[in-house]
Write a protein that holds these residues in place. Structure first.
Motif, PDB file in Angstrom:
ATOM      1  N   LYS A  89       0.831  -1.212   0.000  1.00  0.00           N
ATOM      2  CA  LYS A  89       0.000   0.000   0.000  1.00  0.00           C
ATOM      3  C   LYS A  89       0.862   1.256   0.000  1.00  0.00           C
ATOM      4  O   LYS A  89       0.615   2.201  -0.767  1.00  0.00           O
ATOM      5  CB  LYS A  89      -0.918  -0.023   1.226  1.00  0.00           C
ATOM      6  CG  LYS A  89      -1.755   1.222   1.389  1.00  0.00           C
ATOM      7  CD  LYS A  89      -2.561   1.169   2.676  1.00  0.00           C
ATOM      8  CE  LYS A  89      -3.313   2.475   2.902  1.00  0.00           C
ATOM      9  NZ  LYS A  89      -4.070   2.446   4.189  1.00  0.00           N
ATOM     10  N   GLU A  90       1.892   1.290   0.855  1.00  0.00           N
ATOM     11  CA  GLU A  90       2.747   2.477   0.938  1.00  0.00           C
ATOM     12  C   GLU A  90       3.576   2.663  -0.331  1.00  0.00           C
ATOM     13  O   GLU A  90       3.831   3.805  -0.760  1.00  0.00           O
ATOM     14  CB  GLU A  90       3.672   2.372   2.162  1.00  0.00           C
ATOM     15  CG  GLU A  90       2.947   2.345   3.499  1.00  0.00           C
ATOM     16  CD  GLU A  90       2.111   3.600   3.758  1.00  0.00           C
ATOM     17  OE1 GLU A  90       2.463   4.671   3.221  1.00  0.00           O
ATOM     18  OE2 GLU A  90       1.112   3.512   4.492  1.00  0.00           O
ATOM     19  N   ARG A  91       4.010   1.580  -0.960  1.00  0.00           N
ATOM     20  CA  ARG A  91       4.740   1.701  -2.218  1.00  0.00           C
ATOM     21  C   ARG A  91       3.845   2.246  -3.325  1.00  0.00           C
ATOM     22  O   ARG A  91       4.298   3.021  -4.187  1.00  0.00           O
ATOM     23  CB  ARG A  91       5.306   0.339  -2.628  1.00  0.00           C
ATOM     24  CG  ARG A  91       6.464  -0.140  -1.757  1.00  0.00           C
ATOM     25  CD  ARG A  91       7.056  -1.427  -2.265  1.00  0.00           C
ATOM     26  NE  ARG A  91       7.683  -1.239  -3.570  1.00  0.00           N
ATOM     27  CZ  ARG A  91       8.252  -2.234  -4.258  1.00  0.00           C
ATOM     28  NH1 ARG A  91       8.261  -3.465  -3.756  1.00  0.00           N
ATOM     29  NH2 ARG A  91       8.803  -1.986  -5.428  1.00  0.00           N
ATOM     30  N   LEU A  93       1.328   4.261  -2.787  1.00  0.00           N
ATOM     31  CA  LEU A  93       1.190   5.695  -2.481  1.00  0.00           C
ATOM     32  C   LEU A  93       2.420   6.463  -2.944  1.00  0.00           C
ATOM     33  O   LEU A  93       2.315   7.583  -3.486  1.00  0.00           O
ATOM     34  CB  LEU A  93       0.982   5.888  -0.975  1.00  0.00           C
ATOM     35  CG  LEU A  93      -0.406   5.565  -0.423  1.00  0.00           C
ATOM     36  CD1 LEU A  93      -0.397   5.675   1.100  1.00  0.00           C
ATOM     37  CD2 LEU A  93      -1.455   6.503  -1.023  1.00  0.00           C
ATOM     38  N   LEU A  94       3.614   5.889  -2.758  1.00  0.00           N
ATOM     39  CA  LEU A  94       4.848   6.539  -3.200  1.00  0.00           C
ATOM     40  C   LEU A  94       4.852   6.717  -4.717  1.00  0.00           C
ATOM     41  O   LEU A  94       5.280   7.769  -5.224  1.00  0.00           O
ATOM     42  CB  LEU A  94       6.050   5.699  -2.761  1.00  0.00           C
ATOM     43  CG  LEU A  94       7.429   6.238  -3.188  1.00  0.00           C
ATOM     44  CD1 LEU A  94       7.695   7.591  -2.537  1.00  0.00           C
ATOM     45  CD2 LEU A  94       8.522   5.237  -2.820  1.00  0.00           C
ATOM     46  N   LYS A  97       2.641   9.614  -5.484  1.00  0.00           N
ATOM     47  CA  LYS A  97       3.282  10.885  -5.140  1.00  0.00           C
ATOM     48  C   LYS A  97       4.333  11.255  -6.188  1.00  0.00           C
ATOM     49  O   LYS A  97       4.516  12.441  -6.512  1.00  0.00           O
ATOM     50  CB  LYS A  97       3.929  10.791  -3.758  1.00  0.00           C
ATOM     51  CG  LYS A  97       2.952  10.554  -2.606  1.00  0.00           C
ATOM     52  CD  LYS A  97       1.966  11.696  -2.458  1.00  0.00           C
ATOM     53  CE  LYS A  97       1.023  11.448  -1.272  1.00  0.00           C
ATOM     54  NZ  LYS A  97       0.004  12.528  -1.150  1.00  0.00           N
ATOM     55  N   GLU A 130       5.568  16.072  -0.027  1.00  0.00           N
ATOM     56  CA  GLU A 130       4.750  14.860   0.173  1.00  0.00           C
ATOM     57  C   GLU A 130       5.478  13.615  -0.339  1.00  0.00           C
ATOM     58  O   GLU A 130       5.407  12.543   0.266  1.00  0.00           O
ATOM     59  CB  GLU A 130       3.412  15.040  -0.538  1.00  0.00           C
ATOM     60  CG  GLU A 130       2.501  16.078   0.121  1.00  0.00           C
ATOM     61  CD  GLU A 130       1.201  16.267  -0.641  1.00  0.00           C
ATOM     62  OE1 GLU A 130       1.108  15.742  -1.772  1.00  0.00           O
ATOM     63  OE2 GLU A 130       0.299  16.936  -0.110  1.00  0.00           O
ATOM     64  N   PHE A 131       6.171  13.770  -1.473  1.00  0.00           N
ATOM     65  CA  PHE A 131       6.928  12.637  -2.014  1.00  0.00           C
ATOM     66  C   PHE A 131       8.050  12.229  -1.062  1.00  0.00           C
ATOM     67  O   PHE A 131       8.262  11.042  -0.803  1.00  0.00           O
ATOM     68  CB  PHE A 131       7.510  13.011  -3.385  1.00  0.00           C
ATOM     69  CG  PHE A 131       8.424  11.963  -3.940  1.00  0.00           C
ATOM     70  CD1 PHE A 131       7.927  10.825  -4.550  1.00  0.00           C
ATOM     71  CD2 PHE A 131       9.812  12.099  -3.833  1.00  0.00           C
ATOM     72  CE1 PHE A 131       8.779   9.854  -5.057  1.00  0.00           C
ATOM     73  CE2 PHE A 131      10.667  11.127  -4.332  1.00  0.00           C
ATOM     74  CZ  PHE A 131      10.154  10.003  -4.942  1.00  0.00           C
ATOM     75  N   ARG A 133       8.260  12.697   2.153  1.00  0.00           N
ATOM     76  CA  ARG A 133       7.681  12.085   3.358  1.00  0.00           C
ATOM     77  C   ARG A 133       7.274  10.637   3.080  1.00  0.00           C
ATOM     78  O   ARG A 133       7.571   9.738   3.872  1.00  0.00           O
ATOM     79  CB  ARG A 133       6.471  12.889   3.817  1.00  0.00           C
ATOM     80  CG  ARG A 133       5.742  12.306   5.033  1.00  0.00           C
ATOM     81  CD  ARG A 133       4.594  13.207   5.477  1.00  0.00           C
ATOM     82  NE  ARG A 133       3.865  12.602   6.579  1.00  0.00           N
ATOM     83  CZ  ARG A 133       2.887  11.701   6.423  1.00  0.00           C
ATOM     84  NH1 ARG A 133       2.537  11.301   5.200  1.00  0.00           N
ATOM     85  NH2 ARG A 133       2.262  11.211   7.478  1.00  0.00           N
ATOM     86  N   GLN A 134       6.617  10.403   1.951  1.00  0.00           N
ATOM     87  CA  GLN A 134       6.196   9.042   1.604  1.00  0.00           C
ATOM     88  C   GLN A 134       7.397   8.157   1.318  1.00  0.00           C
ATOM     89  O   GLN A 134       7.403   6.965   1.643  1.00  0.00           O
ATOM     90  CB  GLN A 134       5.262   9.073   0.396  1.00  0.00           C
ATOM     91  CG  GLN A 134       4.634   7.725   0.054  1.00  0.00           C
ATOM     92  CD  GLN A 134       3.800   7.175   1.196  1.00  0.00           C
ATOM     93  OE1 GLN A 134       3.103   7.925   1.890  1.00  0.00           O
ATOM     94  NE2 GLN A 134       3.874   5.865   1.424  1.00  0.00           N
ATOM     95  N   ILE A 137       8.747   6.976   4.651  1.00  0.00           N
ATOM     96  CA  ILE A 137       7.891   5.926   5.228  1.00  0.00           C
ATOM     97  C   ILE A 137       8.164   4.585   4.549  1.00  0.00           C
ATOM     98  O   ILE A 137       8.350   3.546   5.206  1.00  0.00           O
ATOM     99  CB  ILE A 137       6.397   6.304   5.082  1.00  0.00           C
ATOM    100  CG1 ILE A 137       6.063   7.512   5.960  1.00  0.00           C
ATOM    101  CG2 ILE A 137       5.504   5.114   5.445  1.00  0.00           C
ATOM    102  CD1 ILE A 137       4.664   8.048   5.751  1.00  0.00           C
ATOM    103  N   THR A 138       8.227   4.611   3.217  1.00  0.00           N
ATOM    104  CA  THR A 138       8.466   3.374   2.462  1.00  0.00           C
ATOM    105  C   THR A 138       9.852   2.817   2.752  1.00  0.00           C
ATOM    106  O   THR A 138      10.036   1.596   2.873  1.00  0.00           O
ATOM    107  CB  THR A 138       8.304   3.639   0.962  1.00  0.00           C
ATOM    108  OG1 THR A 138       7.019   4.253   0.715  1.00  0.00           O
ATOM    109  CG2 THR A 138       8.401   2.346   0.165  1.00  0.00           C
TER     110      THR A 138
END
Length: 295
Positions: A89-91, A93-94, A97, A130-131, A133-134, A137-138
């Motif tokens: 999911k986080e990838r 989102l990345l 972004k 935003e990129f 930050r994501q 996280i990733t």
């Protein structure tokens, strides 16, 4: 049908009823058939012994499945349905972004007037933030994969050890069964068009198994047969170890307990499948298939 039933019970959050697995079913059928033929007959008794071994293999199979589920499948399933879903999911989102950032940079390049350029620069700063930050996280999630791999490697080792235990158990069970069947007279172990010295086992055994079995005690069919023949042709007696429990069918027979040692001898005109047995002041006929002659 079994899988559908298990699926329904899982959806209902209820435990599926335990059922016999294939080796256990085969073992039970062999035991039932052996009892119908008669435990006192060579074939019936052999069927029962084979059935008992099959049921032990079934129990080992059940233990392997349970151990594998606890030590390997459950941790892997938890990872796939938990951490792996989060990482995926986080990838995603990345990726989104990054696409937003690329689009903002493209609009900045195409901006002509000062107002549009200022708005585009502001958009690039926001999307870049935003990129970044994501991406952080990733990155943190992916760094945790190394420890996850180490954990699942240990789970995989546990799974392999469980398999080794299972196959070692099955091999030992079959060795024990082979030893028990080897105690039967060779006349029962040969086909009609084969000599009594021809072994039953025609399938070639791998060298590693053959070397392992060579180190374990076994009862030679020829030794047993020659010993009984010698006993029947003489007027002497021999000590014999009882292989299995036996309940006397009538007063002329002697009940036996596994592993006890009795004295056996032959009398003229006696059936070839029987010997006379003595235990203290008790005596009676005993089936030779239940005995192992001692030196």
């Amino acid at each position: 049908d079994a899988r559908i039933e298990e699926f329904v019970y899982e959806k209902l959050d209820r435990k599926a009823p335990s059922r016999m697995n294939n080796p256990e079913l085969l073992g039970q059928y062999m035991i039932d058939a052996g009892n119908e033929f008669g435990p006192g007959t060579a074939y019936g008794n052999a069927l029962i012994k084979c059935g008992e071994t099959q049921k032990r293999i079934g129990t080992a199979d059940r233990e392997l499945i349970q151990t594998s589920a606890i030590n390997f499948l459950t941790p892997l399933r938890n990872f796939i349905e938990g951490d792996y879903k989060t990482i995926t999911k986080e990838r995603k989102l990345l990726q989104n972004k990054r696409l937003d950032l690329d689009a903002a940079k493209t609009r900045l390049k195409k901006a002509k007037v000062a107002e549009a350029r200022a708005a585009s620069e502001q958009e690039v700063r926001i999307t870049q933030s935003e990129f970044d930050r994501q991406a952080e996280i990733t990155r943190l999630l992916l760094e945790g994969i190394s420890s996850t791999h180490a954990h699942h490697l240990r789970c995989l080792n546990d799974f392999v050890e469980a398999q080794m235990t299972y196959y070692a158990q099955c091999y030992q069970y079959m060795l024990d069964l082979q030893k028990q069947l080897g105690s039967f007279p060779s006349t029962f172990l040969s086909n009609n068009n084969q000599s009594s010295s021809t072994p039953v086992q025609s399938v070639s055994t791998p060298s590693v198994l053959a070397s392992a079995s060579a180190s374990l005690p076994s009862v030679s069919n020829s030794v047993v047969t020659s010993g009984i023949s010698e006993l029947k042709s003489s007027s002497g007696s021999r000590k014999a170890r009882v292989l299995y429990d036996y309940d006397a069918a009538n007063s002329s027979e002697l009940s036996l307990l596994a592993d006890e040692v009795i004295t056996v001898y032959s009398i003229p005109g006696m059936d070839s499948d029987w010997l006379m047995g003595e235990r203290g002041n008790q005596k009676g006929k005993v089936p030779i298939t239940y005995l192992e002659l001692l030196n």
